[in-house]
Design a protein around this motif. Structure first.
Motif, PDB file in Angstrom:
ATOM      1  N   ASP A   1       1.284 -27.914  -3.166  1.00  0.00           N
ATOM      2  CA  ASP A   1       0.315 -27.349  -2.221  1.00  0.00           C
ATOM      3  C   ASP A   1      -0.294 -26.027  -2.678  1.00  0.00           C
ATOM      4  O   ASP A   1      -1.320 -25.608  -2.166  1.00  0.00           O
ATOM      5  N   PHE A   2       0.363 -25.337  -3.600  1.00  0.00           N
ATOM      6  CA  PHE A   2      -0.160 -24.050  -4.056  1.00  0.00           C
ATOM      7  C   PHE A   2       0.066 -23.906  -5.557  1.00  0.00           C
ATOM      8  O   PHE A   2       0.837 -24.643  -6.159  1.00  0.00           O
TER       9      PHE A   2
ATOM     10  N   TYR B   1      -4.032 -20.982  -2.790  1.00  0.00           N
ATOM     11  CA  TYR B   1      -4.059 -22.207  -1.995  1.00  0.00           C
ATOM     12  C   TYR B   1      -5.471 -22.790  -1.988  1.00  0.00           C
ATOM     13  O   TYR B   1      -6.448 -22.053  -1.872  1.00  0.00           O
TER      14      TYR B   1
END
Length: 168
Positions: free
Chosen positions: A53-54, A82
């Motif tokens: 996700d990041f 992000y």
């Protein structure tokens, strides 16, 4: 002799590039790593570590193109980024827009040692070549400077980067 060595190196690169691309996991996947060239407020090595996700971004190099008679100035930064939006152009072409939070540092190895520290908010866009492990990026990072030349001093800070990464 030099031409033969150059030709062999070129042939090895042409053979390895498709093999690397075929096994490439993609920058959005967990575990992807990128290494490349970063140009900007610190010019040197750019790094990217994918965590699903990041991403964790890092750069280290010559600070503000500053090298001369007064000494050497090294800059570095690290940020978490992000994806907030993805511009999808179809057929695997897309440009993720990212926002993050990080720290920008500078170290002066001049007649007297000094350091700078700032908190920055990098906003960036990147382009991944489909089915090839090369990624290009542009990031602008406004922020708040906390230390300037080893002295506490609140002021506006800024970092900017353009670069290319080879993704593994």
């Amino acid at each position: 002799m030099k031409k033969k060595v150059l030709l062999i190196a070129l042939l090895v690169a042409l053979i390895l590039a498709p093999v690397t691309a075929a096994s490439y996991r993609g920058s959005e996947n967990d575990g992807a790593i990128g290494v490349g060239l970063n140009l900007g407020t610190n010019t040197g090595v750019g790094l990217k570590f994918g965590f699903g996700d990041f991403d964790v971004l890092a750069n280290i190099g010559l600070a503000d193109f500053n090298i001369g008679s007064d000494g050497f100035h090294l800059g570095g930064d690290v940020a978490v980024s992000y994806e907030v939006y993805d511009f999808d152009f179809g057929r695997g072409h897309h440009m993720p827009l990212t926002v993050g939070l990080g720290a920008k540092t500078g170290f002066d190895f001049a007649k007297t040692f000094g350091f700078d520290l700032a908190v920055v908010v990098p906003v960036g866009i990147s382009y991944q070549i489909p089915d090839f492990p090369m990624q290009f990026y542009l990031r602008l990072a406004p922020g708040l400077g906390l230390f300037n030349d080893s002295n506490f001093n609140l002021k506006f800070a800024f970092a900017g980067y353009i670069g290319a990464l080879w993704m593994f």
